[in-house]
Design a protein around this motif. Structure first.
Motif, PDB file in Angstrom:
ATOM      1  N   LYS A   1      66.180 -24.035  26.225  1.00  0.00           N
ATOM      2  CA  LYS A   1      65.478 -23.401  27.347  1.00  0.00           C
ATOM      3  C   LYS A   1      64.886 -22.070  26.893  1.00  0.00           C
ATOM      4  CE  LYS A   1      66.484 -26.218  30.874  1.00  0.00           C
ATOM      5  NZ  LYS A   1      66.830 -27.403  30.074  1.00  0.00           N
ATOM      6  N   LYS A   2      63.939 -21.595  27.683  1.00  0.00           N
ATOM      7  CA  LYS A   2      63.329 -20.299  27.345  1.00  0.00           C
ATOM      8  C   LYS A   2      63.658 -19.297  28.443  1.00  0.00           C
ATOM      9  CE  LYS A   2      59.265 -21.884  24.868  1.00  0.00           C
ATOM     10  NZ  LYS A   2      57.874 -22.276  25.122  1.00  0.00           N
ATOM     11  N   ILE A   3      64.159 -18.159  28.040  1.00  0.00           N
ATOM     12  CA  ILE A   3      64.465 -17.105  29.005  1.00  0.00           C
ATOM     13  C   ILE A   3      63.752 -15.829  28.571  1.00  0.00           C
ATOM     14  CG2 ILE A   3      66.288 -15.656  29.991  1.00  0.00           C
ATOM     15  CD1 ILE A   3      68.166 -18.011  29.749  1.00  0.00           C
ATOM     16  N   VAL A   4      63.065 -15.212  29.511  1.00  0.00           N
ATOM     17  CA  VAL A   4      62.379 -13.951  29.223  1.00  0.00           C
ATOM     18  C   VAL A   4      63.172 -12.813  29.860  1.00  0.00           C
ATOM     19  CG1 VAL A   4      60.383 -12.573  29.880  1.00  0.00           C
ATOM     20  CG2 VAL A   4      60.047 -14.844  28.929  1.00  0.00           C
ATOM     21  N   LEU A   5      63.365 -11.746  29.095  1.00  0.00           N
ATOM     22  CA  LEU A   5      63.928 -10.530  29.686  1.00  0.00           C
ATOM     23  C   LEU A   5      62.770  -9.545  29.869  1.00  0.00           C
ATOM     24  CD1 LEU A   5      66.391  -8.702  30.467  1.00  0.00           C
ATOM     25  CD2 LEU A   5      66.269  -7.838  28.147  1.00  0.00           C
ATOM     26  N   LEU A   6      62.438  -9.298  31.125  1.00  0.00           N
ATOM     27  CA  LEU A   6      61.388  -8.324  31.426  1.00  0.00           C
ATOM     28  C   LEU A   6      62.097  -7.013  31.742  1.00  0.00           C
ATOM     29  CD1 LEU A   6      58.255  -8.143  31.935  1.00  0.00           C
ATOM     30  CD2 LEU A   6      58.822  -8.318  34.342  1.00  0.00           C
ATOM     31  N   TYR A   7      61.971  -6.018  30.853  1.00  0.00           N
ATOM     32  CA  TYR A   7      62.834  -4.854  31.024  1.00  0.00           C
ATOM     33  C   TYR A   7      62.082  -3.540  31.085  1.00  0.00           C
ATOM     34  CZ  TYR A   7      62.422  -4.099  25.956  1.00  0.00           C
ATOM     35  OH  TYR A   7      61.935  -3.866  24.701  1.00  0.00           O
ATOM     36  N   HIS A   8      62.695  -2.603  31.779  1.00  0.00           N
ATOM     37  CA  HIS A   8      62.222  -1.217  31.876  1.00  0.00           C
ATOM     38  C   HIS A   8      62.400  -0.597  30.497  1.00  0.00           C
ATOM     39  CE1 HIS A   8      62.614   3.054  33.223  1.00  0.00           C
ATOM     40  NE2 HIS A   8      61.684   2.660  34.049  1.00  0.00           N
ATOM     41  N   ASP A   9      61.320  -0.093  29.922  1.00  0.00           N
ATOM     42  CA  ASP A   9      61.374   0.344  28.525  1.00  0.00           C
ATOM     43  C   ASP A   9      62.052   1.704  28.411  1.00  0.00           C
ATOM     44  OD1 ASP A   9      61.089   0.268  25.875  1.00  0.00           O
ATOM     45  OD2 ASP A   9      58.927   0.482  25.816  1.00  0.00           O
ATOM     46  N   SER A  10      63.376   1.686  28.449  1.00  0.00           N
ATOM     47  CA  SER A  10      64.163   2.922  28.374  1.00  0.00           C
ATOM     48  C   SER A  10      65.555   2.531  27.875  1.00  0.00           C
ATOM     49  CB  SER A  10      64.279   3.560  29.760  1.00  0.00           C
ATOM     50  OG  SER A  10      64.996   2.708  30.615  1.00  0.00           O
ATOM     51  N   ALA A  11      66.412   3.524  27.756  1.00  0.00           N
ATOM     52  CA  ALA A  11      67.781   3.239  27.314  1.00  0.00           C
ATOM     53  C   ALA A  11      68.433   2.223  28.255  1.00  0.00           C
ATOM     54  CB  ALA A  11      68.596   4.527  27.281  1.00  0.00           C
ATOM     55  N   TYR A  12      68.155   2.385  29.547  1.00  0.00           N
ATOM     56  CA  TYR A  12      68.717   1.477  30.550  1.00  0.00           C
ATOM     57  C   TYR A  12      68.268   0.036  30.293  1.00  0.00           C
ATOM     58  CZ  TYR A  12      68.088  -0.962  35.049  1.00  0.00           C
ATOM     59  OH  TYR A  12      68.029  -1.888  36.041  1.00  0.00           O
TER      60      TYR A  12
ATOM     61  N   GLN B   1      51.891  -8.239  31.145  1.00  0.00           N
ATOM     62  CA  GLN B   1      53.205  -8.824  30.910  1.00  0.00           C
ATOM     63  C   GLN B   1      53.328 -10.196  31.559  1.00  0.00           C
ATOM     64  OE1 GLN B   1      52.832  -5.594  31.724  1.00  0.00           O
ATOM     65  NE2 GLN B   1      54.190  -4.347  30.473  1.00  0.00           N
ATOM     66  N   TRP B   2      52.828 -10.320  32.779  1.00  0.00           N
ATOM     67  CA  TRP B   2      52.994 -11.604  33.468  1.00  0.00           C
ATOM     68  C   TRP B   2      52.038 -12.658  32.935  1.00  0.00           C
ATOM     69  CZ3 TRP B   2      57.050 -13.199  36.141  1.00  0.00           C
ATOM     70  CH2 TRP B   2      57.978 -12.222  36.523  1.00  0.00           C
ATOM     71  N   LEU B   3      50.901 -12.224  32.387  1.00  0.00           N
ATOM     72  CA  LEU B   3      50.044 -13.201  31.708  1.00  0.00           C
ATOM     73  C   LEU B   3      50.749 -13.728  30.465  1.00  0.00           C
ATOM     74  CD1 LEU B   3      46.518 -11.604  32.111  1.00  0.00           C
ATOM     75  CD2 LEU B   3      47.435 -13.657  33.213  1.00  0.00           C
ATOM     76  N   GLN B   4      51.413 -12.811  29.771  1.00  0.00           N
ATOM     77  CA  GLN B   4      52.186 -13.218  28.591  1.00  0.00           C
ATOM     78  C   GLN B   4      53.278 -14.203  29.009  1.00  0.00           C
ATOM     79  OE1 GLN B   4      53.750  -9.745  26.616  1.00  0.00           O
ATOM     80  NE2 GLN B   4      54.690 -10.963  24.994  1.00  0.00           N
ATOM     81  N   ILE B   5      53.932 -13.904  30.126  1.00  0.00           N
ATOM     82  CA  ILE B   5      54.981 -14.794  30.600  1.00  0.00           C
ATOM     83  C   ILE B   5      54.400 -16.161  30.942  1.00  0.00           C
ATOM     84  CG2 ILE B   5      56.537 -15.190  32.564  1.00  0.00           C
ATOM     85  CD1 ILE B   5      57.152 -12.164  32.475  1.00  0.00           C
ATOM     86  N   ARG B   6      53.186 -16.157  31.500  1.00  0.00           N
ATOM     87  CA  ARG B   6      52.585 -17.443  31.838  1.00  0.00           C
ATOM     88  C   ARG B   6      52.322 -18.270  30.586  1.00  0.00           C
ATOM     89  NH1 ARG B   6      47.517 -17.676  35.810  1.00  0.00           N
ATOM     90  NH2 ARG B   6      46.370 -17.439  33.877  1.00  0.00           N
ATOM     91  N   GLN B   7      51.965 -17.565  29.499  1.00  0.00           N
ATOM     92  CA  GLN B   7      51.750 -18.303  28.249  1.00  0.00           C
ATOM     93  C   GLN B   7      53.060 -18.840  27.693  1.00  0.00           C
ATOM     94  OE1 GLN B   7      49.859 -15.416  25.808  1.00  0.00           O
ATOM     95  NE2 GLN B   7      47.834 -15.786  26.688  1.00  0.00           N
ATOM     96  N   ILE B   8      54.109 -18.047  27.791  1.00  0.00           N
ATOM     97  CA  ILE B   8      55.402 -18.482  27.225  1.00  0.00           C
ATOM     98  C   ILE B   8      55.981 -19.622  28.054  1.00  0.00           C
ATOM     99  CG2 ILE B   8      57.756 -17.687  26.730  1.00  0.00           C
ATOM    100  CD1 ILE B   8      56.621 -14.882  26.358  1.00  0.00           C
ATOM    101  N   ARG B   9      55.688 -19.653  29.341  1.00  0.00           N
ATOM    102  CA  ARG B   9      56.233 -20.639  30.275  1.00  0.00           C
ATOM    103  C   ARG B   9      57.764 -20.691  30.207  1.00  0.00           C
ATOM    104  NH1 ARG B   9      53.273 -24.313  32.539  1.00  0.00           N
ATOM    105  NH2 ARG B   9      51.032 -24.318  32.201  1.00  0.00           N
ATOM    106  N   PRO B  10      58.422 -19.612  30.519  1.00  0.00           N
ATOM    107  CA  PRO B  10      59.882 -19.606  30.432  1.00  0.00           C
ATOM    108  C   PRO B  10      60.500 -20.375  31.595  1.00  0.00           C
ATOM    109  CG  PRO B  10      59.123 -17.547  31.331  1.00  0.00           C
ATOM    110  CD  PRO B  10      57.891 -18.341  31.021  1.00  0.00           C
ATOM    111  N   ASP B  11      61.763 -20.784  31.410  1.00  0.00           N
ATOM    112  CA  ASP B  11      62.477 -21.437  32.506  1.00  0.00           C
ATOM    113  C   ASP B  11      63.004 -20.406  33.487  1.00  0.00           C
ATOM    114  OD1 ASP B  11      62.699 -24.389  31.595  1.00  0.00           O
ATOM    115  OD2 ASP B  11      63.052 -23.174  29.809  1.00  0.00           O
ATOM    116  N   PHE B  12      63.373 -19.230  32.942  1.00  0.00           N
ATOM    117  CA  PHE B  12      63.857 -18.171  33.826  1.00  0.00           C
ATOM    118  C   PHE B  12      63.368 -16.823  33.319  1.00  0.00           C
ATOM    119  CE2 PHE B  12      66.879 -21.549  34.553  1.00  0.00           C
ATOM    120  CZ  PHE B  12      67.012 -21.527  35.931  1.00  0.00           C
TER     121      PHE B  12
END
Lengths: 355, 445
Positions: free
Chosen positions: B178-189, B223-234
């Motif tokens: 499966k493919k999982i994308v982590l879309l994250y706030h670019d910081s230490a958090y 970012q969401w266009l990139q996600i559309r290309q990756i077609r992740p499951d979650f």
């Protein structure tokens, strides 16, 4: 009357070229420095060291750095916090990766790293000016933080990207008590502030001011623009870098890159605007104003109203008063608090016999 | 005469304010009062979270004072200090409280947590970070004074994968390929979950893509266009503030199914979904507290605090995600005070930071205890120890149905072995850098 220099004759070139040519100034500065080194440690509590004076001194140093660039050399910059981050992370890495590295050397090297980065980001200043340069330095701000987060090497592969300052030992003296950290900070700030005051009167400083006032004219009278501007960037970034190292090592101990975000850059810029652009004194006054006034307002509100006001309302009112005071001071004296002091000095000179 | 007196009073108050600034400890706790400082933030970008959590916390303490007359007769007193979510202000608040004898510090800000981390051991004030970093402080041997209670980021990341595997796909083996994308706030958090997720992707064989969003994250088209290309499951959404509703509305626009987005608990409050409008229906987020006002503890707050007009917030916010999270803070704090009083034979007397630290290390929220507190299912069953400063590590999942959050899972357990290993590795590195000798937990009482 108090401030009259009548009777103070300068009989030698040395006397004419002193940093503080007026005797009253020399006495006052010596008294302040003496008080800061001896008096404050005797009276102040830990709260004052850790929460009030040490951060105020560190921000003064950062403001001084920005003042060299923006105030003296006229190059508007929004990257001060970024250069602080370079200083902090570089000092940490020098301490981490070189065994037996003395803190002061690491700190200076951290400042030098910041200076090198500053030179790189100062290059656009040769072609662009004013607000456009501010945008270019904004890029520095974002790029530096991005690099520090992106490459885990800088934080020694810490999972969350934070660095933890090592213990400071200077010639066998372990600096761990709040009062010792304060004294170390004070010593560094005093030396650098005197250096800045002196620098502004030298050939270098005069070249900066010539460039600030009109760069074409400066070039015509033989001041190399490239060298002068890059020099200003380097020295300014050095100051900011040292301030960043102190911020990490003597103030917080553990810092994340996010602590050096754009907000901090803006804050430092506001410090010099409020304090006085192009003055050393203004950096200190501005830093004190921006860092201490909100705390004082918060304390005052607590003492005056206690719990009788809704806390969200009280917090917002404090913020409004703070903003109002900033506007008030800028309207009353657009040249900053340092200018107010200068006017005061001129008045004292005549007092009590105005013309 | 009257005017003169009021004038005198005013100047006395100003003098008092100045004295307060000197930090001479004006508010030194009296005999039967338990003092605590709350470094709250009610202005600025994060005011929604700050006011909700600190408001809920204060309401719970107020309820204990009203209903039980305090903890064994010891009145709970507190003082707020505005931090604006700013590190320097937070340190000032910490020092201000310290001068007055603070016994518990919980800044609700990762930045302030790091800023005071070096100070708490010396000052003997427990630093309690419920639901945030630093995660490796769960190793109590290296961090005796830091408590990332209930569940920290690494446990959460692992629980999210377990939720996807077990609840969404049927079994963990289904994760393979499966493919999982982590879309994250670019910081230490936002970087907190990277290491855990990388190790889990190796273990279960799913593909992991890390996509950063620069602060503040109010533009995510690319970012969401990139996600559309990756077609992740979650997609795991590790966001903060305005980044969350933006992610949801952009996902909707680019046609990504909203119920395949799973948010971190700082992306799972009403304030995160309502701004995105219809786009957020179906979105799932993690949480470590229940939502709604059906629990007896919330009912008691309504009865003893709001009915008497002593509430801290707009009554509409009672039962919201942030509010209930604040009540969890209150429950843990009060329980620690109670436990410290019992163990140190100080019933009816205030306890010190050291005594509260002991109590935090011996918390035991059994199902029976939670029921007594009126908080069954409100927070997880948890037990802390010298080794384990986290206690539970479990996470619940909730889904936004367009108008309110609904709980859709039971407590999901993380991969404890893997997370613990990571915690110990990281804590050991910290100990080495700082020259700390870890405590020997077998010798602790």
């Amino acid at each position: 009357m108090i401030y009259r220099e009548a009777g103070q004759f300068k009989a030698s070139y040395e006397a004419d070229m002193q940093i503080f040519p007026i005797r009253q100034d020399r006495i006052a500065i010596a008294a302040i420095v003496l008080f800061a080194f001896v008096g404050v440690p005797l009276f102040a509590s830990e709260y004052w060291f850790q929460a009030i004076i040490t951060p105020a001194l560190i921000f003064s140093l950062a403001a001084l750095g920005l003042n060299i660039l923006t105030g003296y050399a006229g190059q508007l910059s929004l990257g001060a916090a970024g250069f602080m981050a370079v200083g902090a992370f570089a000092t940490y890495n020098f301490m981490l990766r070189i065994d037996g590295m003395p803190f002061l050397v690491a700190m200076v090297l951290g400042g030098v790293c910041a200076a090198l980065v500053g030179i790189v980001f100062g290059l656009p200043s040769l072609r662009i000016k004013g607000f456009y340069l501010a945008v270019a330095t904004l890029a520095a701000q974002f790029f530096i933080l991005w690099v520090l987060v992106k490459f885990p090497w800088f934080s020694n592969y810490s999972a969350s990207g934070v660095i933890t300052a090592q213990e400071i030992v200077i010639l066998g003296w372990t600096v761990d008590e709040p009062v010792e950290k304060y004294l170390l900070t004070l010593a560094v700030v005093t030396v650098l502030a005197l250096a800045a005051k002196n620098l502004a009167r030298t050939h270098t400083g005069r070249a900066w001011m010539a460039v600030r006032d009109m760069d074409v004219a400066a070039e015509v009278i033989g001041i190399p623009l490239m060298k002068t501007k890059l020099q200003a960037f380097a020295i300014s970034s050095f100051y900011c870098g040292v301030a960043g190292a102190l911020y990490a090592f003597t103030y917080l101990g553990t810092v994340e890159p996010e602590a050096f975000n754009l907000d901090l850059s803006f804050k430092i810029l506001f410090m010099i605007i409020i304090g006085g652009v192009g003055t050393v004194l203004g950096s200190f006054l501005g830093a004190a104003f921006i860092t201490l006034l909100p705390i004082f307002l918060n304390q005052l509100f607590h003492a005056l109203f206690g719990d009788s006001l809704p806390p969200a309302f009280a917090s917002n009112v404090e913020l409004m008063i703070f903003g109002g005071l900033i506007i008030f001071f800028l309207i009353v004296e657009p040249h900053g608090l340092a200018r107010l002091w200068q006017i005061g000095k001129e008045k004292l000179r005549l007092w009590p016999f105005p013309h | 005469m009257k005017r003169m007196r009021s004038k005198w009073k005013k100047s006395a108050m100003v003098a008092l304010a100045v004295a307060g600034l000197v930090g001479s400890g004006v508010g030194q706790a009296l005999a039967a009062e338990q003092y605590m400082g709350l470094p709250s933030y009610r202005v600025g970008a994060y005011a929604a979270g700050g006011s909700g959590i600190f408001g809920g916390w204060i309401d719970y303490m107020q309820m204990i004072n009203e209903r039980d007359g305090g903890v064994n007769g010891v009145k709970l007193v507190w003082e707020e200090c505005e931090t604006e979510y700013n590190n320097a202000r937070g340190v000032e608040c910490y020092e201000r409280f310290k001068a007055k004898g603070n016994t518990f510090f919980s800044p609700l800000s990762t930045g302030i947590t790091y800023s005071v981390l070096d100070r708490v051991a010396q000052d003997k004030i427990p630093l309690v970070t419920i639901g945030y970093g630093r995660s490796d402080a769960a190793d109590g041997r290296v961090f005796p004074w830091v408590f990332p209670l209930v569940t920290h980021y690494w446990s959460q990341a692992s629980a999210m994968i377990n939720f996807i595997g077990k609840e969404k796909l049927g079994s963990m083996d289904q994760l393979k390929g499966k493919k999982i994308v982590l879309l994250y706030h670019d910081s230490a958090y936002g970087k907190e979950p990277h290491e855990v997720l990388k190790r889990l992707s190796q273990k279960w064989g799913f593909e992991l893509e890390l996509i950063p969003v620069a602060h503040p994250g109010n533009e995510q088209q690319s970012q969401w266009l990139q996600i559309r290309q990756i077609r992740p499951d979650f997609v795991i959404l590790w966001g903060w503030g305005v980044m969350n509703p933006t992610a949801l509305s952009t996902a909707k626009r680019t046609g990504f199914p909203i119920d395949k987005i799973i948010g971190v608990w700082w992306a799972g409050a009403e304030e995160d979904v309502i701004p995105a409008g219809n786009a957020s229906a179906g979105y799932i987020a993690a949480g470590f507290n229940a939502v709604g006002d059906q629990h007896p503890v919330i009912q008691d707050i309504k009865k003893y605090v709001y009915a008497k007009g002593k509430g801290n917030l707009d009554p509409k916010r009672v039962g919201s995600v942030y509010y209930n999270r604040g009540v969890v803070h209150g429950i843990i704090y009060v329980e620690a005070v109670r436990l410290a009083q019992a163990h140190f034979n100080k019933k009816g007397q205030p306890v010190t930071g050291e005594e509260i630290r002991w109590a935090l290390e011996h918390l035991n929220f059994t199902p029976e205890r939670l029921k007594q507190l009126g908080a069954e299912g409100f927070l997880p069953v948890m037990q802390t120890s010298c080794m384990d400063h986290e206690g539970a590590g479990v996470v619940k999942f909730q889904q936004w149905d367009g108008s309110k959050w609904k709980m859709i899972s039971d407590w999901i357990v993380p991969d404890r072995v893997l997370v613990r290993q990571l915690v110990e590795e990281s804590a050991a590195k910290y100990a080495q850098e700082k020259g700390i000798t870890p405590r020997d937990c077998s010798k602790e009482g």
